[in-house]
Design an enzyme around this catalytic site. Structure first.
Site, PDB file in Angstrom:
ATOM      1  N   GLY A 170       0.793  -1.219   0.000  1.00 39.62           N
ATOM      2  CA  GLY A 170       0.000   0.000   0.000  1.00 39.62           C
ATOM      3  C   GLY A 170       0.822   1.263   0.000  1.00 39.62           C
ATOM      4  N   GLY A 172       0.360   3.971  -1.571  1.00 45.52           N
ATOM      5  CA  GLY A 172      -0.482   5.158  -1.490  1.00 45.52           C
ATOM      6  C   GLY A 172      -0.742   5.558  -0.062  1.00 45.52           C
ATOM      7  N   ASP A 173      -0.870   4.582   0.806  1.00 44.30           N
ATOM      8  CA  ASP A 173      -1.037   4.834   2.238  1.00 44.30           C
ATOM      9  C   ASP A 173       0.297   5.091   2.927  1.00 44.30           C
ATOM     10  OD1 ASP A 173      -3.886   4.570   2.845  1.00 44.30           O
ATOM     11  OD2 ASP A 173      -3.669   2.513   2.173  1.00 44.30           O
ATOM     12  N   ILE A 174       1.241   4.190   2.732  1.00 43.29           N
ATOM     13  CA  ILE A 174       2.462   4.215   3.529  1.00 43.29           C
ATOM     14  C   ILE A 174       3.358   5.383   3.162  1.00 43.29           C
ATOM     15  CG2 ILE A 174       4.605   2.950   3.978  1.00 43.29           C
ATOM     16  CD1 ILE A 174       2.947   0.390   4.022  1.00 43.29           C
ATOM     17  N   GLY A 177       1.709   8.419   4.516  1.00 42.10           N
ATOM     18  CA  GLY A 177       1.875   8.448   5.966  1.00 42.10           C
ATOM     19  C   GLY A 177       3.271   8.877   6.384  1.00 42.10           C
TER      20      GLY A 177
END
Length: 407
Positions: A170, A172-174, A177
């Site tokens: 992921g 796009g998330d990590i 973040g």
């Protein structure tokens, strides 16, 4: 003394990107209070589960380690008052709701900043917040897959003749973040100099465009839309994955010194004269690729890496099983053991890649049970964060390093 052990972070995030951001802060020593809605972060119920403990799954354990949990219902006036009491002493609030959600509860940035002017309020959304720049998409939901698709990452990922492919993990998330943690730390540095907090915002769509920065300048310079090229590079060669008899190996002989070493290892000294520059090698990539592919195909992965390393940048394409057995991973403490919430077993989770000599971060304990820390957060007059600020010592219990237990 951990680097951030004098900070309290109120973490309202769910799923992956936001929790990964606050996990980084917790690893660095911050007191991260995970404030969960009724029933908790739904990722608690995501498998896999350990056979001896179904309190929460590995997904939740991995990115919520070292945090404390408090369950609050923002539709309840008393719970909102409890949250505001925590805001008074907090350093950071992090949330990843859609635009306008916190306003529905009268808990938006402006209200919280009036209570605590030093507060850093950090929102992480799919398409950002109007406070930092408007977007026609800001009221739309977004997940990792959507961010990768919109940001150009999927278009460039996969084989040339295959459909667009998301990155396996992921990003796009990590990646968002991770940038969000940088954003927060920069705002805290500004606050240290001025005494004033601020609103900070990191959008998943923006982060994916930043991650795919190569496509931006390529299109600007050439006017052409970059195409998928599998494991190869559009402007550099050799730079690819090759199939050996027992697996795959990558070779990245980009510099002249690396190229000369590859030619000598392959017993192709004539290539040094025939293809002396990077441009020569790029223009002849098809014939060179066929030769290197044939050479690797006759050897095992170990044969290739033993022959080329350390003169030529190369390495095997590893599975997670290989990573568990890696001496580098053990030495760098990139696998750590986290206790189960119930039971004596431990599970293995990823360690922190952030290394420091004076204030080394490390994961600080398991993920919390839902609402596990209510009493100490709302009723304990001798709050742990206040003790930390008084004596400069962290009260967290660390995890053990190394280990190779199955999750």
């Amino acid at each position: 003394m951990p680097a951030l052990d004098d900070l309290r972070v109120l973490d309202l995030t769910r799923v992956l990107g936001g929790p990964y951001c606050t996990m980084l802060l917790a690893d660095l020593g911050a007191d991260v209070v995970k404030i969960e809605p009724p029933g908790g972060d739904f990722v608690r119920d995501t498998p896999p589960f350990h056979q001896d403990d179904d309190s929460f799954g590995g997904y939740f354990q991995s990115v919520n380690r070292g945090k404390r949990s408090l369950e609050l219902d923002f539709t309840d006036e008393a719970d909102r008052a409890d949250f505001l009491s925590l805001v008074e002493e907090a350093d950071v609030v992090v949330e990843n709701y859609r635009v306008g959600t916190m306003e529905k509860f009268d808990l938006e940035y402006e209200r919280l900043a009036a209570i605590n002017p030093q507060l850093v309020y950090a929102s992480m959304r799919g398409f950002g917040d109007p406070r930092t720049g408007p977007s026609p998409k800001q009221h739309e939901p977004a997940f990792d897959l959507v961010a990768q698709a919109l940001g150009g990452v999927m278009h460039l990922t996969g084989q040339e003749d295959s459909p667009p492919t998301k990155v396996g993990f992921g990003v796009g998330d990590i990646f968002t973040g991770t940038l969000h943690a940088v954003n927060i730390l920069a705002a805290l540095h500004y606050r240290e100099r001025t005494g004033v907090g601020q609103y900070v915002d990191t959008a998943m769509y923006d982060a994916m465009v930043s991650l795919a920065e190569r496509t931006v300048y390529q299109y600007s310079y050439t006017g052409e839309v970059p195409k998928r090229q599998g494991n190869s590079h559009p402007t550099l060669y050799p730079y690819n994955a090759y199939e050996a008899t027992d697996g795959y190996v990558v070779i990245a002989a980009l510099g002249d010194r690396h190229w000369h070493a590859l030619c000598e290892a392959m017993d192709r000294p004539g290539w040094i004269v025939e293809y002396p520059s990077a441009q020569d090698r790029l223009e002849s990539r098809d014939e060179l690729h066929a030769e290197i592919t044939a050479w690797v195909a006759e050897r095992t992965v170990d044969d290739v890496t033993d022959t080329l390393s350390p003169a030529v940048p190369c390495g095997p394409v590893q599975t997670i099983e290989d990573i568990y057995e890696s001496e580098h991973i053990r030495c760098r403490e990139m696998l750590v053991e986290a206790p189960l919430a119930n039971g004596e077993e431990t599970v293995t989770i990823a360690g922190t890649p952030i290394k420091m000599t004076k204030t080394p971060p490390r994961p600080n304990g398991r993920a919390p049970l839902l609402d596990e820390h209510r009493d100490e957060l709302l009723d304990d007059p001798e709050d742990p964060i206040e003790r930390i600020r008084m004596d400069g010592r962290s009260s967290h219990v660390g995890l053990s390093d190394g280990g190779s237990n199955d999750d």
